[in-house]
Design an enzyme around this catalytic site. Structure first.
Site, PDB file in Angstrom:
ATOM      1  CG  ASP A  27     -16.201 -15.245  21.383  1.00 33.48           C
ATOM      2  OD1 ASP A  27     -17.215 -15.573  20.735  1.00 33.48           O
ATOM      3  OD2 ASP A  27     -15.373 -14.419  20.956  1.00 33.48           O
ATOM      4  N   GLY A  79      -7.877  -5.180  18.874  1.00 38.04           N
ATOM      5  CA  GLY A  79      -6.545  -4.652  18.610  1.00 38.04           C
ATOM      6  C   GLY A  79      -5.861  -5.443  17.513  1.00 38.04           C
ATOM      7  CB  ILE A  88      -2.115 -10.759  16.779  1.00 42.79           C
ATOM      8  CG1 ILE A  88      -3.351 -10.782  17.682  1.00 42.79           C
ATOM      9  CG2 ILE A  88      -1.103 -11.798  17.266  1.00 42.79           C
ATOM     10  CD1 ILE A  88      -4.097 -12.100  17.646  1.00 42.79           C
TER      11      ILE A  88
END
Length: 321
Positions: free
Chosen positions: A153, A43, A45
């Site tokens: 990650d 998405g 920010i």
């Protein structure tokens, strides 16, 4: 909505290039959008203003369309809620949904380490800076692991510095969208799966992950070792490879001592400790920090300015924890 792989790729490209929210837009009657400051497959920010007691607070607003990576954002909200109060993790302000988006509002941080490296002379950070980043990162991962979570990650872009002032001397671990709980309620490790799905970023994942073995605390630390290597050396030997198996083979056969042209020989002890650990073992975090501490150049201490800081930092600042 079901998307083909081509559709998904095109959508991810659009997420990275086209803002979904506009400047001045009000989200949930609380956040006023300033500008998009980051994006990715998850998405976007945004820098946003939040009004609290008639005062404006700058925050990072992370949004994701409801039909894209929703479980990832839900998971991140759960992890951040459990880690509230931990200094090395951005403070979760609120989370929820708005229109067709899910959102998380977070404490505003500064640049990530990947960005800082790329801007640095010769595309690498100084050894004194990198080893102290490592000490803070080991401490951060220790806290996350003790809370029962794996990050999965770990990489330069998932560590940020604070936004301003003395906070820019601190390292924060971010993006828990791929995290996994690895401890049972009684504190024991969850049962090992015979075949663990791929998670993370290929360039930084541990050799075990290339063999689809279960991800444990040690694997986060392998990723940290590769992260520190890229920051100090400017890159990793397999950065130009694209095949998953080829990258895994090089990680298993390449001697890191040949890669560490700038990092000190003490890093061999860091790697050696990781090679002795299995999925359920608890890493000796204090030993790893001792290895990093011993490698610091003469004259470098806790409050020596990092590469991105002014040359002088107030000596009255508290020690980093």
């Amino acid at each position: 909505m079901v998307r083909t792989e081509e559709d998904h790729h095109a959508y991810v490209v659009r997420l990275r290039e086209v803002p979904l929210l506009s400047k001045g837009q009000i989200v949930c009657d609380r956040f006023r959008i300033e500008e998009m400051i980051g994006s990715g497959g998850y998405g976007q920010i945004y820098l946003a203003d939040m009004v609290i007691d008639k005062q404006e607070l700058k925050v990072a607003l992370k949004i994701s369309p409801e039909d894209v990576e929703s479980p990832r954002m839900y998971l991140e909200a759960i992890v951040l809620t459990e880690l509230r109060g931990v200094q090395c993790v951005p403070h979760l302000i609120s989370c929820g949904d708005y229109d067709v988006f899910n959102y998380i509002a977070l404490e505003l941080l500064g640049e990530n380490l990947g960005q800082l490296r790329k801007r640095a002379p010769h595309g690498r950070l100084s050894v004194g800076t990198v080893l102290r980043i490592g000490i803070q990162a080991v401490n951060a991962l220790k806290v996350v692991h003790e809370k029962g979570w794996l990050h999965r990650d770990v990489k330069p872009s998932n560590f940020c510095i604070g936004h301003d002032g003395l906070e820019r001397h601190k390292i924060f671990i971010v993006d828990f969208g791929l995290a996994r709980r690895y401890k049972n309620p009684d504190g024991s490790p969850r049962k090992v799966r015979p075949h663990a799905p791929f998670r993370g970023t290929t360039r930084f994942m541990s050799p075990n992950m290339h063999q689809r073995k279960e991800h444990g605390p040690v694997d986060d630390l392998w990723s940290l070792m590769y992260t520190l290597t890229e920051l100090a050396e400017g890159g990793l030997p397999w950065r130009l490879l694209r095949d998953f198996e080829d990258i895994g083979n090089m990680k298993r056969t390449k001697r890191m001592e040949e890669v560490w042209r700038h990092l000190p020989p003490t890093m061999t002890s860091f790697k050696l400790h990781l090679t002795k650990l299995t999925y359920s073992d608890t890493p000796h975090y204090a030993h790893l920090n001792s290895v990093l501490q011993k490698g610091l150049p003469n004259g470098v201490h806790d409050w020596t300015p990092y590469d991105w800081e002014p040359k002088t930092v107030p000596q009255t600042a508290p020690p980093i924890k």
